[in-house]
Design a protein around this motif. Structure first.
Motif, PDB file in Angstrom:
ATOM      1  N   LEU A 192       0.818  -1.221   0.000  1.00 14.96           N
ATOM      2  CA  LEU A 192       0.000   0.000   0.000  1.00 14.96           C
ATOM      3  C   LEU A 192       0.846   1.263   0.000  1.00 14.96           C
ATOM      4  O   LEU A 192       0.583   2.188  -0.775  1.00 14.96           O
ATOM      5  CB  LEU A 192      -0.877   0.033   1.251  1.00 14.96           C
ATOM      6  CG  LEU A 192      -2.273  -0.560   1.191  1.00 14.96           C
ATOM      7  CD1 LEU A 192      -2.933  -0.418   2.563  1.00 14.96           C
ATOM      8  CD2 LEU A 192      -3.099   0.162   0.128  1.00 14.96           C
ATOM      9  N   VAL A 193       1.853   1.327   0.873  1.00 15.55           N
ATOM     10  CA  VAL A 193       2.647   2.561   0.934  1.00 15.55           C
ATOM     11  C   VAL A 193       3.433   2.754  -0.370  1.00 15.55           C
ATOM     12  O   VAL A 193       3.629   3.884  -0.811  1.00 15.55           O
ATOM     13  CB  VAL A 193       3.570   2.653   2.179  1.00 15.55           C
ATOM     14  CG1 VAL A 193       2.774   2.659   3.463  1.00 15.55           C
ATOM     15  CG2 VAL A 193       4.627   1.586   2.207  1.00 15.55           C
ATOM     16  N   GLN A 194       3.831   1.635  -0.993  1.00 17.28           N
ATOM     17  CA  GLN A 194       4.524   1.759  -2.283  1.00 17.28           C
ATOM     18  C   GLN A 194       3.565   2.219  -3.374  1.00 17.28           C
ATOM     19  O   GLN A 194       3.885   3.073  -4.185  1.00 17.28           O
ATOM     20  CB  GLN A 194       5.192   0.443  -2.647  1.00 17.28           C
ATOM     21  CG  GLN A 194       6.422   0.193  -1.788  1.00 17.28           C
ATOM     22  CD  GLN A 194       7.145  -1.080  -2.132  1.00 17.28           C
ATOM     23  OE1 GLN A 194       6.522  -2.068  -2.490  1.00 17.28           O
ATOM     24  NE2 GLN A 194       8.456  -1.068  -2.003  1.00 17.28           N
ATOM     25  N   LEU A 195       2.368   1.637  -3.364  1.00 20.91           N
ATOM     26  CA  LEU A 195       1.327   2.007  -4.328  1.00 20.91           C
ATOM     27  C   LEU A 195       1.030   3.509  -4.263  1.00 20.91           C
ATOM     28  O   LEU A 195       0.831   4.169  -5.270  1.00 20.91           O
ATOM     29  CB  LEU A 195       0.064   1.196  -4.001  1.00 20.91           C
ATOM     30  CG  LEU A 195      -1.153   1.305  -4.894  1.00 20.91           C
ATOM     31  CD1 LEU A 195      -0.859   0.697  -6.257  1.00 20.91           C
ATOM     32  CD2 LEU A 195      -2.323   0.555  -4.262  1.00 20.91           C
ATOM     33  N   MET A 196       1.000   4.016  -3.022  1.00 18.76           N
ATOM     34  CA  MET A 196       0.662   5.425  -2.807  1.00 18.76           C
ATOM     35  C   MET A 196       1.852   6.351  -3.047  1.00 18.76           C
ATOM     36  O   MET A 196       1.687   7.565  -3.071  1.00 18.76           O
ATOM     37  CB  MET A 196       0.220   5.651  -1.356  1.00 18.76           C
ATOM     38  CG  MET A 196      -1.052   4.940  -0.960  1.00 18.76           C
ATOM     39  SD  MET A 196      -1.312   5.185   0.808  1.00 18.76           S
ATOM     40  CE  MET A 196      -1.634   6.954   0.831  1.00 18.76           C
ATOM     41  N   GLY A 197       3.048   5.788  -3.123  1.00 20.42           N
ATOM     42  CA  GLY A 197       4.241   6.617  -3.157  1.00 20.42           C
ATOM     43  C   GLY A 197       4.403   7.388  -1.854  1.00 20.42           C
ATOM     44  O   GLY A 197       4.880   8.526  -1.830  1.00 20.42           O
ATOM     45  N   ALA A 198       4.010   6.748  -0.746  1.00 15.47           N
ATOM     46  CA  ALA A 198       4.047   7.421   0.557  1.00 15.47           C
ATOM     47  C   ALA A 198       5.479   7.746   0.969  1.00 15.47           C
ATOM     48  O   ALA A 198       6.416   7.010   0.654  1.00 15.47           O
ATOM     49  CB  ALA A 198       3.394   6.536   1.624  1.00 15.47           C
ATOM     50  N   LYS A 199       5.622   8.876   1.653  1.00 16.82           N
ATOM     51  CA  LYS A 199       6.922   9.272   2.189  1.00 16.82           C
ATOM     52  C   LYS A 199       6.876   9.465   3.695  1.00 16.82           C
ATOM     53  O   LYS A 199       7.858   9.265   4.391  1.00 16.82           O
ATOM     54  CB  LYS A 199       7.370  10.589   1.547  1.00 16.82           C
ATOM     55  CG  LYS A 199       8.028  10.402   0.207  1.00 16.82           C
ATOM     56  CD  LYS A 199       8.841  11.617  -0.170  1.00 16.82           C
ATOM     57  CE  LYS A 199       9.706  11.327  -1.378  1.00 16.82           C
ATOM     58  NZ  LYS A 199      10.459  12.510  -1.799  1.00 16.82           N
ATOM     59  N   LYS A 200       5.717   9.919   4.182  1.00 16.95           N
ATOM     60  CA  LYS A 200       5.640  10.260   5.609  1.00 16.95           C
ATOM     61  C   LYS A 200       4.519   9.440   6.249  1.00 16.95           C
ATOM     62  O   LYS A 200       3.359   9.531   5.846  1.00 16.95           O
ATOM     63  CB  LYS A 200       5.391  11.763   5.747  1.00 16.95           C
ATOM     64  CG  LYS A 200       5.620  12.289   7.147  1.00 16.95           C
ATOM     65  CD  LYS A 200       5.597  13.823   7.164  1.00 16.95           C
ATOM     66  CE  LYS A 200       5.604  14.348   8.580  1.00 16.95           C
ATOM     67  NZ  LYS A 200       5.459  15.803   8.642  1.00 16.95           N
ATOM     68  N   VAL A 201       4.914   8.653   7.234  1.00 15.63           N
ATOM     69  CA  VAL A 201       4.008   7.673   7.836  1.00 15.63           C
ATOM     70  C   VAL A 201       3.938   7.870   9.348  1.00 15.63           C
ATOM     71  O   VAL A 201       4.930   8.188   9.991  1.00 15.63           O
ATOM     72  CB  VAL A 201       4.506   6.236   7.511  1.00 15.63           C
ATOM     73  CG1 VAL A 201       3.704   5.186   8.267  1.00 15.63           C
ATOM     74  CG2 VAL A 201       4.456   5.963   6.006  1.00 15.63           C
ATOM     75  N   LEU A 202       2.744   7.648   9.885  1.00 18.71           N
ATOM     76  CA  LEU A 202       2.518   7.716  11.326  1.00 18.71           C
ATOM     77  C   LEU A 202       2.152   6.333  11.817  1.00 18.71           C
ATOM     78  O   LEU A 202       1.348   5.646  11.176  1.00 18.71           O
ATOM     79  CB  LEU A 202       1.354   8.692  11.568  1.00 18.71           C
ATOM     80  CG  LEU A 202       0.882   8.915  12.997  1.00 18.71           C
ATOM     81  CD1 LEU A 202       1.950   9.638  13.809  1.00 18.71           C
ATOM     82  CD2 LEU A 202      -0.414   9.738  12.981  1.00 18.71           C
ATOM     83  N   GLU A 203       2.724   5.934  12.953  1.00 19.92           N
ATOM     84  CA  GLU A 203       2.289   4.664  13.546  1.00 19.92           C
ATOM     85  C   GLU A 203       1.935   4.882  15.005  1.00 19.92           C
ATOM     86  O   GLU A 203       2.707   5.453  15.765  1.00 19.92           O
ATOM     87  CB  GLU A 203       3.381   3.592  13.437  1.00 19.92           C
ATOM     88  CG  GLU A 203       2.964   2.331  14.206  1.00 19.92           C
ATOM     89  CD  GLU A 203       3.756   1.106  13.853  1.00 19.92           C
ATOM     90  OE1 GLU A 203       3.455   0.496  12.817  1.00 19.92           O
ATOM     91  OE2 GLU A 203       4.677   0.759  14.608  1.00 19.92           O
TER      92      GLU A 203
END
Ligand code: SAH
Ligand code: CA
Length: 219
Positions: A54-65
């Motif tokens: 999912l994060v790759q699909l979105m091209g995510a850079k900034k993530v919260l956990e």
């Protein structure tokens, strides 16, 4: 092992054999965590692979956990981020997250992850206060269930438009549908499920993986 209360063990084995690509570091973290009390809180490998996808699909850079534990979800997601990607990881336990920090190093992702050791509500309020609103691509909520609604309401403003929040354990082992069950955690999860169902600020879907994963995309 793909763990889900409605997937028979034989299918779980087939899923693992056919789709799983768990790295050695993650396998090691899984076996170390399995020996610990509360080890079952760790997401299963199939779900980790989905979140990385999912994060790759979105091209995510900034993530919260929210809810780090021994670090499986933060590690698998950080490994999927580009080299300038970042994860803000919230937990309250210095002891348990010392294992996570060890595996962040082993996986070579420690420079991408900032650990915030305080009650997550305080951390999220501080992030909003410090100007991080509208800056996160992806968030994973998986800490104490009683605070799920409070986490969601603070996470949503932190997300960009089009950002996604994933909320874990939304089936609560099927207890959510047992209307004679009023345990505080069951009630809290039922409450967030109902809240999201009518929340017009997001697109919504359910992934029946693990113990149930809600995905909501900010409009
Ligand atoms: N995402 C992890 C599992 C998280 S388990 C994985 O897949 O491996 C839940 C975690 O939430 C625990 O580590 C616990 O210490 C943390 N937690 C509990 N209450 C919290 C709070 N108020 N604020 C932040 N973290 C909390
Ligand atoms: Ca979980």
């Amino acid at each position: 092992m793909a763990r889900s209360f409605f997937i028979p063990p034989s299918l779980s084995e087939y899923i693992d054999a056919s789709w799983l690509r768990e790295s050695e570091v993650l396998q090691e973290l899984r076996s170390e965590t399995a020996k610990m009390p509360g080890g079952g809180m760790q997401i299963d490998a199939v779900q980790g692979q989905l979140m990385a996808f999912l994060v790759q699909l979105m091209g995510a850079k900034k993530v919260l956990e929210v809810g780090v534990f021994t670090g499986y979800s933060s590690t698998v997601v950080a490994m999927a981020l580009p080299s300038d990607g970042e994860v803000v990881a919230c937990d309250v336990s210095e002891e348990i997250t010392s294992i996570a920090r060890r595996y962040w190093k082993k996986a070579g992702v420690e420079s991408k992850i900032t650990l915030k050791l305080s009650p997550a509500i305080e951390t999220l309020d501080a992030l909003i206060e410090e100007g991080h609103a509208g800056s996160f691509d992806f968030a994973f909520i998986d800490a104490d269930k009683a605070n799920y609604l409070a986490y969601y309401e603070r996470t949503l403003p932190l997300l960009k438009k089009g950002g996604v929040v994933a909320i874990d354990n939304v089936f609560w082992d099927g207890r959510v549908m047992d209307m004679s069950n009023f345990e505080p955690e069951t009630v809290a999860i039922r409450q967030i499920n109902e809240h999201l169902h009518k929340d017009e600020r997001v697109e919504l879907c359910i992934v029946p993986i693990g113990d149930g994963l809600t995905l909501a995309r900010k409009r």
